[in-house]
Motif scaffolding. Structure first.
Motif, PDB file in Angstrom:
ATOM      1  N   ALA A   1      52.194  40.705  55.535  1.00  0.00           N
ATOM      2  CA  ALA A   1      52.415  42.066  56.026  1.00  0.00           C
ATOM      3  C   ALA A   1      52.395  42.068  57.551  1.00  0.00           C
ATOM      4  O   ALA A   1      52.987  42.938  58.182  1.00  0.00           O
ATOM      5  CB  ALA A   1      51.353  43.007  55.472  1.00  0.00           C
TER       6      ALA A   1
ATOM      7  N   LYS B   1      49.237  41.124  59.418  1.00  0.00           N
ATOM      8  CA  LYS B   1      47.886  41.452  59.886  1.00  0.00           C
ATOM      9  C   LYS B   1      47.467  40.588  61.074  1.00  0.00           C
ATOM     10  O   LYS B   1      47.002  41.104  62.094  1.00  0.00           O
ATOM     11  CB  LYS B   1      46.883  41.274  58.736  1.00  0.00           C
ATOM     12  CG  LYS B   1      47.216  42.113  57.517  1.00  0.00           C
ATOM     13  CD  LYS B   1      46.264  41.858  56.366  1.00  0.00           C
ATOM     14  CE  LYS B   1      46.379  40.480  55.746  1.00  0.00           C
ATOM     15  NZ  LYS B   1      47.668  40.205  55.094  1.00  0.00           N
ATOM     16  N   SER B   2      47.647  39.282  60.926  1.00  0.00           N
ATOM     17  CA  SER B   2      47.211  38.392  62.006  1.00  0.00           C
ATOM     18  C   SER B   2      48.030  38.628  63.267  1.00  0.00           C
ATOM     19  O   SER B   2      47.497  38.624  64.376  1.00  0.00           O
ATOM     20  CB  SER B   2      47.359  36.936  61.586  1.00  0.00           C
ATOM     21  OG  SER B   2      46.774  36.746  60.333  1.00  0.00           O
ATOM     22  N   THR B   3      49.320  38.848  63.090  1.00  0.00           N
ATOM     23  CA  THR B   3      50.186  39.106  64.249  1.00  0.00           C
ATOM     24  C   THR B   3      49.696  40.334  65.009  1.00  0.00           C
ATOM     25  O   THR B   3      49.595  40.320  66.240  1.00  0.00           O
ATOM     26  CB  THR B   3      51.641  39.314  63.772  1.00  0.00           C
ATOM     27  OG1 THR B   3      52.031  38.187  63.004  1.00  0.00           O
ATOM     28  CG2 THR B   3      52.582  39.481  64.955  1.00  0.00           C
TER      29      THR B   3
ATOM     30  N   ASP C   1      60.254  47.569  63.818  1.00  0.00           N
ATOM     31  CA  ASP C   1      61.378  47.089  64.633  1.00  0.00           C
ATOM     32  C   ASP C   1      62.573  46.646  63.785  1.00  0.00           C
ATOM     33  O   ASP C   1      63.702  46.610  64.265  1.00  0.00           O
ATOM     34  CB  ASP C   1      60.900  45.936  65.547  1.00  0.00           C
ATOM     35  CG  ASP C   1      60.214  44.823  64.772  1.00  0.00           C
ATOM     36  OD1 ASP C   1      60.755  43.712  64.713  1.00  0.00           O
ATOM     37  OD2 ASP C   1      59.125  45.062  64.188  1.00  0.00           O
TER      38      ASP C   1
HETATM   39  N1  LIG Z   1      59.945  41.745  62.739  1.00  0.00           N
HETATM   40  C1  LIG Z   1      58.619  41.720  62.662  1.00  0.00           C
HETATM   41  N2  LIG Z   1      58.004  40.663  62.091  1.00  0.00           N
HETATM   42  C2  LIG Z   1      56.657  40.645  62.050  1.00  0.00           C
HETATM   43  C3  LIG Z   1      55.893  41.717  62.547  1.00  0.00           C
HETATM   44  N3  LIG Z   1      54.585  41.439  62.344  1.00  0.00           N
HETATM   45  C4  LIG Z   1      54.548  40.227  61.733  1.00  0.00           C
HETATM   46  N4  LIG Z   1      55.800  39.748  61.549  1.00  0.00           N
HETATM   47  C5  LIG Z   1      56.157  38.473  60.919  1.00  0.00           C
HETATM   48  O1  LIG Z   1      55.729  38.470  59.578  1.00  0.00           O
HETATM   49  C6  LIG Z   1      55.225  37.187  59.198  1.00  0.00           C
HETATM   50  C7  LIG Z   1      53.794  37.286  58.683  1.00  0.00           C
HETATM   51  O2  LIG Z   1      52.920  37.663  59.717  1.00  0.00           O
HETATM   52  P1  LIG Z   1      51.354  37.344  59.681  1.00  0.00           P
HETATM   53  O3  LIG Z   1      50.753  38.040  60.842  1.00  0.00           O
HETATM   54  O4  LIG Z   1      51.097  35.907  59.519  1.00  0.00           O
HETATM   55  O5  LIG Z   1      50.972  38.075  58.344  1.00  0.00           O
HETATM   56  P2  LIG Z   1      49.544  38.236  57.662  1.00  0.00           P
HETATM   57  O6  LIG Z   1      49.528  39.569  57.039  1.00  0.00           O
HETATM   58  O7  LIG Z   1      48.465  37.912  58.601  1.00  0.00           O
HETATM   59  O8  LIG Z   1      49.666  37.172  56.551  1.00  0.00           O
HETATM   60  P3  LIG Z   1      48.505  36.340  55.816  1.00  0.00           P
HETATM   61  O9  LIG Z   1      47.776  35.599  56.891  1.00  0.00           O
HETATM   62  O10 LIG Z   1      49.271  35.473  54.906  1.00  0.00           O
HETATM   63  O11 LIG Z   1      47.641  37.328  55.110  1.00  0.00           O
HETATM   64  C8  LIG Z   1      55.348  36.318  60.444  1.00  0.00           C
HETATM   65  O12 LIG Z   1      56.538  35.609  60.334  1.00  0.00           O
HETATM   66  C9  LIG Z   1      55.427  37.324  61.566  1.00  0.00           C
HETATM   67  O13 LIG Z   1      56.131  36.844  62.659  1.00  0.00           O
HETATM   68  C10 LIG Z   1      56.573  42.842  63.139  1.00  0.00           C
HETATM   69  O14 LIG Z   1      55.997  43.805  63.604  1.00  0.00           O
HETATM   70  N5  LIG Z   1      57.933  42.769  63.167  1.00  0.00           N
END
Ligand SMILES: Nc1nc2c(ncn2[C@@H]2O[C@H](COP(=O)(O)OP(=O)(O)OP(=O)(O)O)[C@@H](O)[C@H]2O)c(=O)[nH]1
Ligand SMILES: Nc1nc2c(ncn2[C@@H]2O[C@H](COP(=O)(O)OP(=O)(O)OP(=O)(O)O)[C@@H](O)[C@H]2O)c(=O)[nH]1
Length: 468
Positions: free
Chosen positions: A208, A210-212, A319
């Motif tokens: 989703a 979250k880490s980003t 975005d």
């Molecule tokens: N276009 C776009 N892509 C995003 C955005 N936020 C995250 N991503 C992409 O989505 C993917 C997952 O992002 P993460 O932050 O690793 O997701 P997470 O929810 O932490 O995932 P887990 O660690 O597996 O729980 C990555 O490829 C990011 O680059 C956003 O705001 N826009």
């Protein structure tokens, strides 16, 4: 801080063996003769880095179902009452017996959490018994072999949600501080302490974003590099300041994937979500705008409501969306239809990647946090109640009117109201909902879970008032 688990089950299913396995020293007796260990016995148990107290109820004489009454029942009930969760053991080699079914009934009646465990499941002989265990109605059995130490990782995962964080207790205990009564009888509520960091959990399905988002907030690649395996879970949070306000940010899955390699985390388990929800005062449920409101998202929202935390829904990856107006209309419609239990919850669109929308998100977090801590003065509450009673009194049930006499808010976090009522058990559910919705509107308490409890009785302050 830890939790307490009770080992429950009929004689000879392997309760003492499991107890010994978890406690790690041979203090419980194990014997083939049923009923060999005696009484309830607490021990300090450990699976991996999960520490908890375990209560063994071994050593109860074999009894036929009809005489499950008596000692076995009393012991079992006492153990269940002491524990946060029961480990209900059956013998996978024997399958489900009538005595097991009686234990199942007993556990169901108490209504506290149960983890069903099919013991002696090593090898092929146990397979049928594991399947049969589903029939007890406690969901998927955890197949283990207490004797051979198999299945301990699954047991770990099943118990993880029950681990209490140090913060849990603070969260539950704050918000019911003594209220000071001023010279004119008005209540003076404690001010919201703005020096304390607000605990925010960011939850959502894998990917989703979250880490980003957290990385963008912190402006560094902190989550991706730390924390190392073995760090205590209690400390897996990062401190952040936004406009002079302190926050503790917590992202379970994103962090724990790195911290706990031994765990299967392809999918976010409900247990994971529950952990972070318990940690938090405000929960940010992060959805992916390109596939919002999937089943797991709804489950998490439901957990947040049930745990009584404040919720903000963040629609991430905005975005990527072209027709934003249309998308927003659809999202609102979906939220209303799919999440009636969190009516009024704020939806914030953002991009964790570019950072746009983060200020809006923080603004909503502060707003729902304040609502979640809100105290409504008793006088205002009862003024509102008398208006309600005038225009829409409770219905008559079996020919008699139900009287609602008085209302007060004994605690916040979330706002919790008590209404004194002549026959609480008879008040229709629809009327309770009507009251809750009325409270939301009258006191601007949209967006946070509210609790309303009904108590039997008169206005508890009436006597005092008369005496005065
Ligand atoms: N276009 C776009 N892509 C995003 C955005 N936020 C995250 N991503 C992409 O989505 C993917 C997952 O992002 P993460 O932050 O690793 O997701 P997470 O929810 O932490 O995932 P887990 O660690 O597996 O729980 C990555 O490829 C990011 O680059 C956003 O705001 N826009
Ligand atoms: N095959 C197999 N046998 C087991 C396992 N766990 C326990 N047993 C055996 O089952 C028997 C009963 O185990 P206990 O731990 O004494 O059972 P209990 O439920 O505490 O029994 P009571 O004290 O009578 O209530 C012993 O002979 C154990 O060795 C297992 O995982 N596999």
């Amino acid at each position: 801080m830890s939790f307490t688990a009770a080992i429950i089950g009929r004689p000879n299913v392997g309760k003492s063996t499991l107890f010994n396995r978890l406690v790690g020293s041979k203090i419980a007796l194990v014997d083939d003769t049923p009923g060999v260990t005696r009484d309830r016995r607490p021990g300090e148990a450990r699976i991996g880095d999960l520490h908890f107290t375990i209560i063994d109820t071994a050593g109860l004489e074999e009894a036929d179902p009809a005489s499950l009454e008596g000692r076995m029942r009393a012991q079992t009930e006492a153990a269940i009452a002491e524990a946060d969760v029961s480990l209900f053991l059956i013998d996978a080699r024997v399958g489900v017996t009538p005595v097991d079914e009686h234990f199942a009934d007993l556990l169901r009646r108490v209504g506290k959490p149960v983890v069903l465990v099919a013991n002696k499941a090593e090898g092929k002989i146990g397979e049928d018994g594991v399947m049969e265990a589903y029939s007890l109605g406690f969901g998927e059995p955890v197949a283990i072999s207490a004797e051979h130490g198999q299945g301990m990782a699954d047991l770990f995962n099943a118990l993880l949600p029950f681990e209490r964080l140090d913060e849990d207790k603070d969260i539950e205990e704050e918000g019911d501080e003594e209220v000071v009564i001023g010279p004119d009888g008005e209540e003076i509520f404690p001010e919201l302490d703005t020096t304390k960091p607000i605990r925010v959990a960011i939850v959502g399905r894998p990917n989703a974003g979250k880490s980003t988002l957290i990385n963008t907030m912190l402006g560094e690649e902190r989550l991706l590099t730390g924390p190392e395996a073995g760090i205590t879970r209690d400390s897996i949070s990062v401190d952040w300041t936004w406009r002079d306000r302190g926050f503790k940010l917590f992202d379970t899955a994103g962090m724990r994937k790195k911290a706990r390699v031994e765990q299967k985390l392809e999918k976010l388990s409900v247990g994971d979500a529950l952990r972070s929800i318990r940690f938090a005062e405000v929960v940010v449920l992060m959805l992916d705008a390109t596939m919002p409101f999937e089943k797991q998202d709804l489950q998490i929202a439901d957990l947040v409501a049930r745990e009584g935390r404040a919720l903000v829904i963040a629609i991430n990856k905005w975005d990527l969306i072209e027709d934003r107006q249309k998308a927003m209309a659809e999202l609102r419609e979906m939220a209303e239809r799919l999440l009636p239990q969190v009516r009024g919850v704020p939806l914030v669109t953002l991009s964790g990647l570019t950072g746009s929308g983060i200020d809006k998100l923080m603004g909503e977090i502060l707003r729902v946090y304040a609502l979640w801590n809100r105290r409504v003065p008793t006088a205002a509450l009862n003024r509102w109640l008398s208006g309600v009673l005038e225009h829409h009194p409770p219905p008559a049930v079996s020919g008699r009117r139900i009287k609602l006499r008085y209302m007060t808010q004994p605690k916040a976090r979330p706002p919790t109201f008590v209404a004194f009522c002549s026959r609480p058990e008879a008040l229709p559910e629809a009327y309770t909902r009507y009251l809750i919705n009325g409270l939301r509107e009258a006191f601007d308490l949209d967006a946070v879970p509210l609790r309303l409890m009904l108590r039997k009785g008169e206005n508890p302050y009436e006597d005092k008032a008369k005496k005065r």
